[in-house]
Each structure stands twice: as structure tokens, then as C-alpha cells.
Design an enzyme around this catalytic site. Structure first.
Site, PDB file in Angstrom:
ATOM      1  N   ASP A 495      47.746 -20.537 -43.214  1.00  0.00           N
ATOM      2  CA  ASP A 495      46.969 -21.716 -42.845  1.00  0.00           C
ATOM      3  C   ASP A 495      47.775 -22.647 -41.936  1.00  0.00           C
ATOM      4  O   ASP A 495      48.850 -23.109 -42.322  1.00  0.00           O
ATOM      5  CB  ASP A 495      46.575 -22.438 -44.135  1.00  0.00           C
ATOM      6  N   GLY A 537      39.341 -21.585 -36.047  1.00  0.00           N
ATOM      7  CA  GLY A 537      38.627 -21.140 -34.865  1.00  0.00           C
ATOM      8  C   GLY A 537      39.168 -21.660 -33.559  1.00  0.00           C
ATOM      9  O   GLY A 537      38.563 -21.451 -32.494  1.00  0.00           O
ATOM     10  N   TRP A 538      40.319 -22.340 -33.589  1.00  0.00           N
ATOM     11  CA  TRP A 538      40.883 -22.900 -32.365  1.00  0.00           C
ATOM     12  C   TRP A 538      41.216 -21.786 -31.369  1.00  0.00           C
ATOM     13  O   TRP A 538      41.631 -20.695 -31.736  1.00  0.00           O
ATOM     14  CB  TRP A 538      42.153 -23.685 -32.675  1.00  0.00           C
ATOM     15  N   ASP A 558      36.594 -26.199 -42.770  1.00  0.00           N
ATOM     16  CA  ASP A 558      36.283 -25.887 -44.167  1.00  0.00           C
ATOM     17  C   ASP A 558      34.799 -26.074 -44.470  1.00  0.00           C
ATOM     18  O   ASP A 558      34.173 -27.033 -44.030  1.00  0.00           O
ATOM     19  CB  ASP A 558      37.081 -26.792 -45.104  1.00  0.00           C
TER      20      ASP A 558
END
Length: 742
Positions: A495, A537-538, A558
Site C-alpha cells: 500500500d 489507480g494512480w 477505498d
């Protein structure tokens, strides 16, 4: 993960008059990133600050990837008639939508609230809704004059700011109301009783000492036609520590949801509170005692690495398992159905499973694929975050593993994944990552999960700290990967979190880099570890996630347990969908069915039952990882039926590995179509409106023109169709999931 734990409805109305009993704060805000004590002052000139859009995070307003301090300011007149017209006149309440992650609130330069009412410091993560109550005689309030409200915010990572997140979110000032601390607690499960009945008890609760005396109106409505099926009014009295309980039993008239409305009216004040919920209905057929072999048709492993696979079979136990054609190096436990070992040679090995019980025998063709690619179908499992947040511990993980083994593993569910909150404050002297006191023996816990035929997952960040403030893997990637391998870990969620401190304004190469580094570290470990990229999703990660070795990649921020969040995420997967393929899948985040809560306090998901059918259907069509996010120790009958429909799961686990594409998009419905390996298709007819509606697909439409059989997947029965269309009456926010065959 970008911590999104709480959801509310944004009110777009402008200034409301005092007679409406509130003053809107939905417009007129300005904001700036950075930090200065002067920004709390009512005399500070914020003329050059940026206009704030309370529908958006500050990242989406020109500050991408920004973490740290930011301020919001607005000016508002608070009329004294607000107090004069209220039933209670002693306290004023400020509702400030949702804050991400923590805040201090100033009125006319005076601090009036902080940290959402929690302790700690402003740098402690505390995402969620904000409502502060202050005394009406507080000198910070300038009645009938202009007041300057300033909100200082600190964002720990991911999205930041003060903004609406959908259902129930308020930006206003109002007087404290007699109903402020009254709750209609509907958290108890519906129970399925005799004579096709649904039974439940609800409670009227308050933290006030005020004695509420009034009426509770109970009403059941059919949302398809608006017919009131049942209504009753009861006397209801309650106060702090002495709730009022109302129990009822209603008939299940059809396989659909009905709307229940509870309205309590206090006689003395005339104030009311209303809450609605819908009733559950189970479409999945009752499980048969006969043997059925479920799950995917293929499983991948790398040469020489430890192999673990539990043959998923349902029916009345005990079973006897056989597997013909196992490659050299693998062995089957005939009593448990668990296959272990290691295979040295690459290749696709055709295997035949046979499972028997007293009622008969079933066989299934299966492929064990030994090669460079693992995770050939999306992961099926559980992740701790949406239920337990940072309160996860060894006991909760063991309970979840036992529940999966007992209730879900026979349908293919296999992963037990620990999310954030397991790491110790400091590394060992040699730099190795160690678990905190909540996990006294991580290797022992992993061994326990493996003993059930399940696989174990864990969580980290490429930055110095995780989203929850625990140790990340920055500059310890090789060590951490080896530790995971030593523990027996099978899945890593990685993450982004505090990696923004390392790369505050990352270009595409910088977005890829930390994930490439950990990929290299995992490749040095002699273990198959599924690799889940979590960076929201960057950089359109779906375009390159597979290239850098991701087995899945988050395509979004999220998820929350609301229709706005779930549908907004699910129906925006069109751009990513073409990139799904065996071993590499788009991840629109974890499931929000069952009991969720993101911490020690749980609640029933706020998705209606129709919306939950849509959730599972859409994620399955998208070939998404299905990661349960609820309390596994409390799987009610409805949630269990959602998670054990083998024909729905088969759509997600289809070996072709393609994701559905959006075929039709209208204002009030959508159609999504997914190609399947056997030549058939899975089709979802989704009603995105708030009313029942009829959705049709012409049988001459290219999507279905070559097919003659239409199977309702949730009910597992063929649809008898006449005429020129496939037509269904679909509930609000509901779905008809169909598999078409030749």
C-alpha cells in the site's frame, strides 16, 4: 489504502433561513495547503486563497499526492432566531461533513473542537464525519453577526481535506435537538422463522437523561408498487440506560425486498426520528447433500515452490478425495482434500478430481499449471481491514480462518489476509520486521491457516510507515520479503501510504519504482506470494501493473458501504477492464457485505440487500479479486448465501480471465457483458435508478443473438423467455445476472 471509513450526504442547498432550523455551510469555503497559526484569526485576509469544492478532496483540486496540513475558512452569520425557534436552546452544533484525516476547528480565532472528539494529536489518523457541539453562550459565537470558521486539517496519506462522501453528509450549523442522541438500532439480524416468516427486534436508544414518551410507527411497504402491507403504532418510552425494544414478525411474500419504516415521535417536543431498512431475500438455492466439486478450473504455481491447494467440494461430509494425474512431487490427503508438495518441471498438468460421500461421487477436470504465472484466477478470500481496521489481532484472524474452513472453503475461498496494524513499533536489532503483541507468533498463525488448507496474506507499504502509522518496508524490502517467506506468507498487499514522503510528486517512473523494487525482492524468495499493488489507480496502473509483476492492482480509492461509493467504483471500471488477464486483475477494492466497521465497532452494511446482489454480481463480472471485508465470526444467512453461490463465483473465476465491458449505459440502467471460456457469456442487467423498472435486451442483439439458453445465475435456473426480448423487472439498485449458452 486511502482510509475511507465513514459516509454522509452532501447538501447542495444555499443559505437556509432560521425558520428551517439550520444555517448552511455548504458554500463559500476557501482553502490553502500549508500551515500557519495566523490562519485561525478572523482578521486574516484569505482573499487570494483557492475556492474550495466540498464535493472533492484537495488532491482533485490541484494538489495531487499532497499529504500534510491544509486549512479551510468560511464566513457565516448565525441568527439568534436559530436559538429562539429551537426546542432545546442550550447548545449549538457544527456539522462539517467528513475530515480526512484529523482536524482542529476555530470560531472567530477560538478553538472550539478538535480530533473528532478523540484524544491524541492532530497527526493521528482519525478519518470520519465531524460534528461538534458547543454551549450556546460560548463567547466564541457572535450571534446575529458574521462569524469566521477556520478548520485546520492534517492528512496522513492518500486523499485529504474536508469534503462530502455521499449519504448523510451535512455541512451546516444547527441547534442541538432533542433527537440528536436518539438511535433506532436495527443492528440485530433478521431471523428466518417458521411459516416463511422474518423475525427481528429493534431498539430505541438514547444517551440522554431526557425521558422520551411517544409513539413508534412501524410500516412495511412493497417498493414495487408502493402498497402498504402492514402498519402498526405502539406506545414507546425510553431514556438513557433504559431502551425500548420492539419485536415483530412479518411474512416473506416473494423473493424480493420490502421496505420497513420506523418513526418515533416524542409527544412533549413534537420531534420525530425516522429510519428505514429493507428485508433480506435469499436467491441462492439451499445446498444439496450430494457431492459437488466447485472452484476454478485451473491453479498456477512456480517450479520448485511450495504448493498448497484444497479441493473445494460441497455436500454432506465425510468425503473421500482422489486426484488422478497429479504431477511428480505432489500428494493428496484423501481425508482432507489438501494437495501439497512441489513440482520441479514446468508444464500444464491435466488432473481429474474425484470426491465421494455416502450419496454418490463427482468428478471434475482440472489443470495444474506450473510456470512463471500464478494467480491465474482472481483471489478469493478475506481481508481484515473493512471489519477490524487497526484492531485486528491473532484471535480475530484465527476465528476468520476457522469460519472460512467450515463455511466457505468448499466453494473456493482460500485466502486469509491480515491488513494494517500487525507490525511492531521497531524492527529487531538486525533490521528484521517483527509483529506486535497482538500477533505473538506469526509463523504459528500462518501454520494454523495452512493446516486448514487455506493461504495466508499480509500487508505492508513501500514507505517508512503504513497508512495506519506502523512500520513500512522502506529500505528493508529484501529483508521483509524473506521474512514473509520464512513465515509462509502467500499474499502481499503493498500500500503506497507514506511513500508520498519519498516521492511527493511522482511521475510514471516514480509510481512504478517502489512496486518494482518489492517485485524484485519477492522474486528472491522461494515461495509463491501473490502480489497486490495498492496505489488507488494512480498513473492508470492497469496499463502497466502486469508488466511489473502485479497479480492485481487497485483501480480506485477505498470503498465504503454505501450505494454511492460501491456503484461509483464498480460502474467506472470500463477503462481498466480490457487489461484483465490470467494472473493479472483489476481490483476495485474489497467487499462491503455483512458486518463491517473499520475498527472494533461493527454495523450491518448500509447497502440494501438488492445493492449487495449488485455488488457481488458486478465484481464477479469484472473478474475482480473477491476479498470479504466483514466479521467472519458472524456470517448471517443472507451474507452466507451471497458468498456460496457457486455459479456466481464461477463467473468471477472463469479461466478466460476477461473482465466484463459496459455494453449499454442509460440514465437509469446499465448492461455489462463478459465473455467466458466455454463460449458463453455472463450478462448483468443493472437497475441504477431508485424505482423498479423493466430492462430488456433484444434477442437479435449481437450480445445474445447466437444463444438460446438463458440462466438466472443467482437462482440457478433457466429462464423461460417468449417473444423477441430478454426482459426482467429489476428492483431499485438491483440486478438480473444471466449466463447465456448455445
Amino acid at each position: 489504502m486511502i482510509r475511507k471509513i465513514f459516509t454522509m450526504l452532501f447538501l447542495s442547498a444555499g443559505f437556509l433561513s432560521a425558520s428551517a432550523q439550520d444555517v448552511s455551510l455548504s458554500k463559500g469555503w476557501k482553502f490553502a495547503v500549508g500551515d500557519s497559526a495566523q490562519w485561525a484569526s478572523p482578521t486574516f485576509n484569505d482573499q487570494n486563497w483557492q475556492a474550495a469544492n466540498l464535493n472533492e478532496t484537495w488532491e482533485s483540486q490541484g494538489h495531487p499526492n499532497y499529504d500534510g496540513f491544509g486549512w479551510y475558512r468560511t464566513k457565516v452569520v448565525i441568527p439568534s432566531t436559530l436559538k429562539a425557534n429551537s426546542f432545546l436552546k442550550d447548545s449549538l452544533r457544527l456539522n462539517l461533513g467528513s475530515v480526512d484525516d484529523n482536524d482542529e476547528v476555530y470560531m472567530n480565532g477560538k478553538l472550539i473542537g478538535k480530533y473528532g472528539g478523540h484524544g491524541g494529536t492532530i497527526k493521528d489518523g482519525n478519518y470520519g464525519g465531524r460534528s461538534y457541539t458547543i454551549a450556546a453562550n460560548n463567547p466564541a459565537i457572535l450571534w446575529d453577526k458574521e462569524n469566521v470558521i477556520a478548520v485546520r486539517i492534517f492528512d496522513t496519506g492518500g486523499n485529504g481535506g474536508m469534503y462530502s462522501t455521499g449519504f448523510g453528509s451535512l455541512f451546516n450549523i444547527t441547534m442541538a435537538d432533542v433527537m440528536d442522541h436518539v438511535t433506532v438500532n436495527t443492528g440485530a439480524d433478521f431471523e428466518y422463522g417458521e411459516n416463511n416468516s422474518l423475525n427481528k427486534s429493534i431498539k430505541l436508544l438514547t444517551t440522554n437523561k431526557y425521558l422520551y414518551t411517544g409513539k413508534l410507527a412501524f410500516k412495511v411497504t412493497d417498493p414495487e408498487n408502493g402498497t402498504v402491507l402492514y402498519e402498526k403504532t405502539n406506545d414507546a418510552n425510553f431514556t438513557g440506560g433504559k431502551p425500548f425494544t420492539y419485536s415483530f414478525s412479518i411474512a416473506r411474500l416473494a423473493k424480493k425486498s420490502y421496505t420497513i419504516t420506523y418513526t418515533f415521535t416524542d409527544v412533549k417536543s413534537g420531534k420525530s426520528i425516522t429510519q428505514t431498512e429493507t428485508t433480506p431475500y435469499v436467491l441462492t438455492p439451499y445446498p444439496s447433500a450430494k457431492v459437488k466439486i466447485n472452484g476454478a478450473d485451473v491453479f498456477g504455481a512456480r517450479p520448485g515452490n511450495p504448493f498448497l491447494y484444497l479441493i473445494p467440494a460441497s455436500g454432506k461430509r465425510p468425503f473421500v478425495y482422489k486426484a488422478d494425474g497429479l504431477p511428480e512431487g505432489l500428494k493428496l490427503d484423501a481425508n482432507t482434500g489438501v494437495i501439497t508438495g512441489a513440482v520441479a518441471q514446468k508444464g500444464d498438468y491435466p488432473v481429474t478430481f474425484t470426491v465421494s460421500n455416502k450419496l454418490g461421487t463427482k468428478t471434475k477436470k482440472f489443470t495444474i499449471s506450473i510456470g512463471d504465472n500464478i494467480g491465474l484466477t482472481p483471489a478469493l478470500g478475506w481481508n481484515s481491514w473493512n471489519a477490524w481496521g487497526l484492531s485486528v489481532n491473532d484471535e480475530k484472524v484465527r476465528i476468520s480462518a476457522r469460519a472460512m474452513a467450515d463455511k466457505l472453503s468448499q466453494h473456493g475461498w482460500a485466502y486469509i489476509n491480515i491488513d494494517d496494524g500487525w507490525e511492531a513499533e521497531n524492527r529487531a536489532a538486525d533490521g528484521k520486521i517483527v509483529a506486535n503483541s497482538k500477533f505473538p507468533d506469526m509463523k504459528g498463525l500462518t501454520d494454523y491457516v495452512h493446516s486448514l488448507g487455506l493461504r495466508m496474506g499480509i500487508y505492508s507499504s513501500p514507505g517508512p510507515r503504513t497508512c495506519g502509522g506502523f512500520l513500512g518496508s522502506w529500505q528493508h524490502e529484501d529483508q521483509d520479503a524473506q521474512t514473509y517467506g520464512d513465515w509462509g506468507i502467500d499474499y502481499l498487499k503493498y500500500d503506497w501510504c507514506s511513500y508520498s514522503d519519498i516521492a511527493p510528486k511522482p511521475d510514471l517512473a516514480a509510481l512504478k519504482k517502489p512496486y518494482e523494487v518489492m517485485r524484485g525482492s519477492l522474486d528472491k524468495v522461494h515461495r509463491d506470494i501473490m502480489y497486490s499493488l495498492c496505489q488507488y489507480g494512480w498513473g492508470d496502473v492497469w496499463n502497466w501493473g502486469a508488466q511489473i509483476g502485479g497479480n492485481s492492482w487497485r483501480t480506485t480509492g477505498d470503498i465504503e458501504d454505501t450505494w454511492q461509493s460501491m456503484s461509483g467504483i464498480g460502474f467506472r471500471q470500463g477503462a481498466a477492464a480490457p487489461h484483465a488477464q490470467p494472473g493479472h486483475f483489476n481490483d476495485p477494492d474489497m467487499l462491503v457485505v455483512g458486518k463491517v466497521g473499520w475498527g472494533p465497532s461493527l454495523h450491518n452494511t448500509r447497502l440494501t440487500y438488492d445493492e449487495q446482489y449488485t455488488h457481488i454480481s458486478l465484481w464477479s463480472l469484472l473478474s475482480s479479486p473477491l476479498l470479504i471485508g466483514c466479521d467472519m465470526g458472524h456470517l448471517d444467512e443472507f451474507t452466507l448465501s451471497l458468498l456460496t453461490n457457486d455459479e456466481v463465483i464461477a463467473i468471477d473465476q472463469d479461466a478466460l480471465g476477461k473482465a466484463a465491458s459496459q455494453y449499454v449505459k442509460k440514465d437509469d440502467y446499465q448492461v455489462w457483458v463478459k465473455d467466458l471460456k466455454d463460449g458463453g457469456k455472463a450478462i448483468g442487467l443493472f437497475n441504477t435508478s431508485d424505482k423498479y423498472q423493466t430492462i430488456s435486451l433484444d434477442k437479435n442483439d449481437p450480445a445474445i443473438s447466437a444463444y438460446t439458453k438463458f440462466r438466472d445465475v443467482w437462482q440457478q435456473k433457466y429462464i423461460i423467455t417468449t417473444g423477441k426480448t430478454l426482459t426482467a423487472k429489476v428492483a431499485p439498485h438491483g440486478v438480473l445476472l444471466v449466463r447465456v449458452e448455445k
